[in-house]
Design a protein around this motif. Structure first.
Motif, PDB file in Angstrom:
ATOM      1  N   HIS A  77     -20.034  19.747  -5.383  1.00 30.40           N
ATOM      2  CA  HIS A  77     -19.887  20.323  -3.844  1.00 30.40           C
ATOM      3  C   HIS A  77     -20.864  21.174  -3.509  1.00 30.40           C
ATOM      4  CE1 HIS A  77     -17.873  22.240  -0.630  1.00 30.40           C
ATOM      5  NE2 HIS A  77     -16.667  21.595  -0.697  1.00 30.40           N
ATOM      6  N   GLU A  78     -21.293  21.284  -2.318  1.00 28.21           N
ATOM      7  CA  GLU A  78     -22.255  21.986  -1.529  1.00 28.21           C
ATOM      8  C   GLU A  78     -22.093  23.738  -2.140  1.00 28.21           C
ATOM      9  OE1 GLU A  78     -21.198  19.349  -0.198  1.00 28.21           O
ATOM     10  OE2 GLU A  78     -23.093  18.254   0.385  1.00 28.21           O
ATOM     11  N   ILE A  79     -20.956  23.924  -2.212  1.00 27.15           N
ATOM     12  CA  ILE A  79     -20.682  25.409  -2.348  1.00 27.15           C
ATOM     13  C   ILE A  79     -20.982  25.640  -3.841  1.00 27.15           C
ATOM     14  CG2 ILE A  79     -18.723  26.914  -2.894  1.00 27.15           C
ATOM     15  CD1 ILE A  79     -19.078  26.907   0.032  1.00 27.15           C
ATOM     16  N   ASP A  80     -21.008  24.555  -4.658  1.00 26.38           N
ATOM     17  CA  ASP A  80     -21.371  25.160  -6.035  1.00 26.38           C
ATOM     18  C   ASP A  80     -22.941  25.238  -6.070  1.00 26.38           C
ATOM     19  OD1 ASP A  80     -18.847  24.703  -6.923  1.00 26.38           O
ATOM     20  OD2 ASP A  80     -19.074  22.560  -7.132  1.00 26.38           O
ATOM     21  N   THR A  81     -23.791  24.445  -5.278  1.00 24.90           N
ATOM     22  CA  THR A  81     -25.118  24.718  -5.248  1.00 24.90           C
ATOM     23  C   THR A  81     -25.259  26.044  -4.945  1.00 24.90           C
ATOM     24  OG1 THR A  81     -25.253  22.484  -4.483  1.00 24.90           O
ATOM     25  CG2 THR A  81     -27.378  23.748  -4.157  1.00 24.90           C
ATOM     26  N   LEU A  82     -24.699  26.822  -3.843  1.00 20.76           N
ATOM     27  CA  LEU A  82     -24.914  27.873  -3.386  1.00 20.76           C
ATOM     28  C   LEU A  82     -24.561  29.045  -4.418  1.00 20.76           C
ATOM     29  CD1 LEU A  82     -25.989  28.775  -0.538  1.00 20.76           C
ATOM     30  CD2 LEU A  82     -23.527  28.751   0.078  1.00 20.76           C
ATOM     31  N   ILE A  83     -23.387  28.698  -5.152  1.00 23.11           N
ATOM     32  CA  ILE A  83     -22.858  29.624  -6.338  1.00 23.11           C
ATOM     33  C   ILE A  83     -23.751  29.560  -7.203  1.00 23.11           C
ATOM     34  CG2 ILE A  83     -21.091  29.698  -8.155  1.00 23.11           C
ATOM     35  CD1 ILE A  83     -19.154  28.723  -6.135  1.00 23.11           C
ATOM     36  N   ALA A  84     -24.626  28.483  -7.651  1.00 22.63           N
ATOM     37  CA  ALA A  84     -25.473  28.549  -8.451  1.00 22.63           C
ATOM     38  C   ALA A  84     -26.835  29.348  -8.328  1.00 22.63           C
ATOM     39  CB  ALA A  84     -25.988  26.971  -8.767  1.00 22.63           C
ATOM     40  N   ALA A  85     -27.174  29.308  -6.861  1.00 26.41           N
ATOM     41  CA  ALA A  85     -28.175  30.078  -6.402  1.00 26.41           C
ATOM     42  C   ALA A  85     -27.838  31.599  -6.510  1.00 26.41           C
ATOM     43  CB  ALA A  85     -28.384  29.978  -5.045  1.00 26.41           C
ATOM     44  N   VAL A  86     -26.548  31.976  -6.272  1.00 23.16           N
ATOM     45  CA  VAL A  86     -26.321  33.469  -6.446  1.00 23.16           C
ATOM     46  C   VAL A  86     -26.286  33.810  -7.851  1.00 23.16           C
ATOM     47  CG1 VAL A  86     -24.081  34.942  -6.190  1.00 23.16           C
ATOM     48  CG2 VAL A  86     -24.758  33.338  -4.219  1.00 23.16           C
ATOM     49  N   LEU A  87     -25.700  32.910  -8.746  1.00 24.07           N
ATOM     50  CA  LEU A  87     -26.010  33.268 -10.138  1.00 24.07           C
ATOM     51  C   LEU A  87     -27.446  33.219 -10.616  1.00 24.07           C
ATOM     52  CD1 LEU A  87     -22.905  30.985 -11.675  1.00 24.07           C
ATOM     53  CD2 LEU A  87     -22.904  33.321 -11.223  1.00 24.07           C
ATOM     54  N   LYS A  88     -28.186  32.698 -10.123  1.00 21.98           N
ATOM     55  CA  LYS A  88     -29.680  32.473 -10.706  1.00 21.98           C
ATOM     56  C   LYS A  88     -30.264  34.074 -10.474  1.00 21.98           C
ATOM     57  CE  LYS A  88     -32.984  30.227  -9.147  1.00 21.98           C
ATOM     58  NZ  LYS A  88     -33.929  28.979  -8.424  1.00 21.98           N
ATOM     59  N   VAL A  89     -29.822  34.414  -9.277  1.00 25.02           N
ATOM     60  CA  VAL A  89     -30.401  35.868  -9.164  1.00 25.02           C
ATOM     61  C   VAL A  89     -30.337  36.874 -10.316  1.00 25.02           C
ATOM     62  CG1 VAL A  89     -29.894  37.864  -7.691  1.00 25.02           C
ATOM     63  CG2 VAL A  89     -30.051  35.922  -6.613  1.00 25.02           C
ATOM     64  N   ALA A  90     -29.096  36.690 -11.000  1.00 19.38           N
ATOM     65  CA  ALA A  90     -28.998  37.428 -12.300  1.00 19.38           C
ATOM     66  C   ALA A  90     -30.129  37.455 -13.427  1.00 19.38           C
ATOM     67  CB  ALA A  90     -27.510  37.301 -12.690  1.00 19.38           C
ATOM     68  N   SER A 169     -27.357  46.120 -14.273  1.00 21.10           N
ATOM     69  CA  SER A 169     -27.461  45.409 -15.338  1.00 21.10           C
ATOM     70  C   SER A 169     -26.865  44.054 -15.031  1.00 21.10           C
ATOM     71  CB  SER A 169     -26.577  45.866 -16.550  1.00 21.10           C
ATOM     72  OG  SER A 169     -25.099  45.280 -16.158  1.00 21.10           O
ATOM     73  N   LYS A 170     -27.251  42.709 -15.753  1.00 21.45           N
ATOM     74  CA  LYS A 170     -26.776  41.344 -15.467  1.00 21.45           C
ATOM     75  C   LYS A 170     -25.207  41.307 -15.304  1.00 21.45           C
ATOM     76  CE  LYS A 170     -27.660  36.730 -16.942  1.00 21.45           C
ATOM     77  NZ  LYS A 170     -28.617  35.857 -18.071  1.00 21.45           N
ATOM     78  N   ALA A 171     -24.722  42.098 -16.268  1.00 26.40           N
ATOM     79  CA  ALA A 171     -23.391  41.910 -16.524  1.00 26.40           C
ATOM     80  C   ALA A 171     -22.525  42.488 -15.326  1.00 26.40           C
ATOM     81  CB  ALA A 171     -22.887  42.565 -17.734  1.00 26.40           C
ATOM     82  N   ARG A 172     -23.259  43.792 -14.737  1.00 26.24           N
ATOM     83  CA  ARG A 172     -22.477  44.073 -13.494  1.00 26.24           C
ATOM     84  C   ARG A 172     -22.781  43.415 -12.325  1.00 26.24           C
ATOM     85  NH1 ARG A 172     -22.603  49.938 -10.524  1.00 26.24           N
ATOM     86  NH2 ARG A 172     -24.606  49.626  -9.978  1.00 26.24           N
ATOM     87  N   TYR A 173     -23.981  42.915 -12.301  1.00 30.94           N
ATOM     88  CA  TYR A 173     -24.070  42.003 -11.088  1.00 30.94           C
ATOM     89  C   TYR A 173     -23.038  40.724 -11.171  1.00 30.94           C
ATOM     90  CZ  TYR A 173     -26.393  38.620  -8.149  1.00 30.94           C
ATOM     91  OH  TYR A 173     -26.282  37.359  -7.175  1.00 30.94           O
TER      92      TYR A 173
END
Lengths: 195, 195
Positions: A77-90, A169-173
Motif C-alpha cells: 500500500h502507498e501508505i506502507d511506502t511512507l511508513i518505511a520512509a519514516v522508519l528509515k529516518v531512525a 535515541s533510535k528507540a525513542r524516535y
DNA sequence: TAATAATTAGACCGGTTGGTCTAATTATTA
DNA sequence: TAATAATTAGACCAACCGGTCTAATTATTA
C-alpha cells in the motif's frame, strides 16, 4: 584527485551550520574546518549568507529528496511506502541527534531573513508535494484531507526529531512515531485493492 | 510603580531571544530594548548566558505550564481536555508565527551547551509528566503506551508550529493538528465510563 | 615559451562583540 | 542628618566579526 574547493567548503559549512547554527558559525571556524585561506573562500562565495544559501540548495535540498525518495513496491500500500520512509529516518544518527537540518535553519533564519525563508519554502513545498503525490495514488478513506495529512507527517517527524536531544535515541524516535504509524494504518481504505 | 529592572530585562530578553535566537541577540540590542545602561544590566546578571538561563526558568517555564494547565471538567474525557489544550495553542499568534520558545532555544543551544540542555530538559520533563498524569487517569485502549503518547503529542504540536512560517496561520495549524485529534479520539476506550 | 587567467595567501579594515571598571548618584538605614 | 549600601552611568577594553585588497603563485591557453 582531491575534492574541488567549492565542494569542500559546502561540506564544511553544512556540518558547522547544521550543528552550531548560522549565527553560531563564524568565518574563522569555516576557514579552519576547510583549511583554506580567506582569499579562496571569498573567491568562491560573495558572502557568508550566499554561502549558506548555496548549502541550502546544494546540500540540504538533496538530503530532503534522498529521504523521501523511496521506491514503491507494487505489492505494498502507498501508505506502507511512507511508513518505511519514516522508519528509515531512525537509521541516521545525526538526524536523531540534531534534528532535520532544514527545520533547524528554518527556525533560526526564516523569522529574520526573507531570502532564507523563500529558499526554505521551496524545498519544503517540494517535499510536501512529493508526499501528496504518493498519497493521491493510494486507497484512503474518503474523508481524508491529503494536503493537511502531508503536512502532518512532516510536522510529526520534525517534532519527534527535535525532542530534547539529551535523550535522543533510535528507540525513542521509533516509539514516538509508532503513534503516527498507527494513525496512518487507520487511514487506509477498508477495501484495499492493492493487496 | 514601574516594573523592577530585573523583570524588565527578562521580558525584553525573552522577546529578543525568542525571535532572533541566542546568537542573533546582542547585548547592545538588549540594552536598547530595555533602555537601561550597561552597569545596571551587569549588576543584575553576571553574563549573557546567565541572563538567558534566567529567562528559561522565569519566563519560558511558566509559559509552558500555562498552556497545558487546563482544568478538567468532570463530564469530559481526559483526552478531550488534552485536545482542548492543543486547540488553545491556535489562539496565540506568536506561537503560530515563531513556534514554541522552548523548542526554539532547545534546537539552537542544546547541541552546543549542556547548561542549556540540562535546564531545557527539566522544563520538558515537567510538561511531559503533566500530560502523562492526565493520561494515566483516563480510559484508554489497553495497548496504548502512555509515555510515548505524551511525547508524540508534544512532538506533533512542536512540529506543526515549526512548519514554514512564511505560511503560518491559525487555519493551517488547526488543519494539521486535526489528524492528531482524530488519532486521540481513536485511542479512547470503547467503553467510556466518564460519560 | 610567453601571455593570460584562475587561484592562493594573508595582512588589514572599521565595526561590533561580550564584558570590566571607576565614579557618580540614589536609596536605605542608623 | 550621617553613614552605608544599592544602583546607575557610560567610557573603555581586547577579541572577534564579516569582508576587502594587493601581491604572489599556479594553471591554462596561445
Amino acid at each position: 584527485m582531491t575534492q574541488p574547493t567549492r565542494e569542500k567548503i559546502l561540506d564544511a559549512v553544512f556540518t558547522l551550520v547544521y550543528i552550531k547554527g548560522y549565527n553560531g558559525t563564524s568565518m574563522s571556524m569555516i576557514l579552519e574546518a576547510c583549511n583554506i585561506p580567506k582569499g579562496s573562500l571569498y573567491h568562491c562565495f560573495a558572502s557568508k549568507k550566499a554561502m549558506v544559501l548555496a548549502v541550502l540548495k546544494e546540500r540540504i535540498a538533496p538530503r530532503m529528496d534522498q529521504f523521501y525518495d523511496l521506491e514503491h513496491h507494487c505489492n505494498d500500500h502507498e501508505i506502507d511506502t511512507l511508513i518505511a520512509a519514516v522508519l528509515k529516518v531512525a537509521d541516521k544518527q545525526e538526524l536523531l541527534q540534531y534534528g532535520c537540518p532544514l527545520n533547524r535553519l528554518n527556525q533560526e533564519m526564516s523569522p529574520v531573513d526573507t531570502d532564507f525563508s523563500h529558499e526554505i519554502n521551496i524545498i519544503y513545498e517540494k517535499l510536501k508535494y512529493k508526499i501528496i503525490h504518493l498519497l493521491s495514488n493510494s486507497n484512503l478513506q474518503k474523508d481524508v484531507n491529503i494536503d493537511s495529512l502531508s503536512e502532518y507527517i512532516i510536522a510529526t517527524v520534525w517534532g519527534a526529531l527535535s525532542l530534547s536531544p539529551q535523550q535522543s535515541s533510535k528507540a525513542r524516535y521509533l516509539q514516538t512515531v509508532s503513534h503516527l504509524i498507527s494513525y496512518l494504518n487507520t487511514i487506509k481504505s477498508d477495501i484495499d485493492h492493492s493487496v
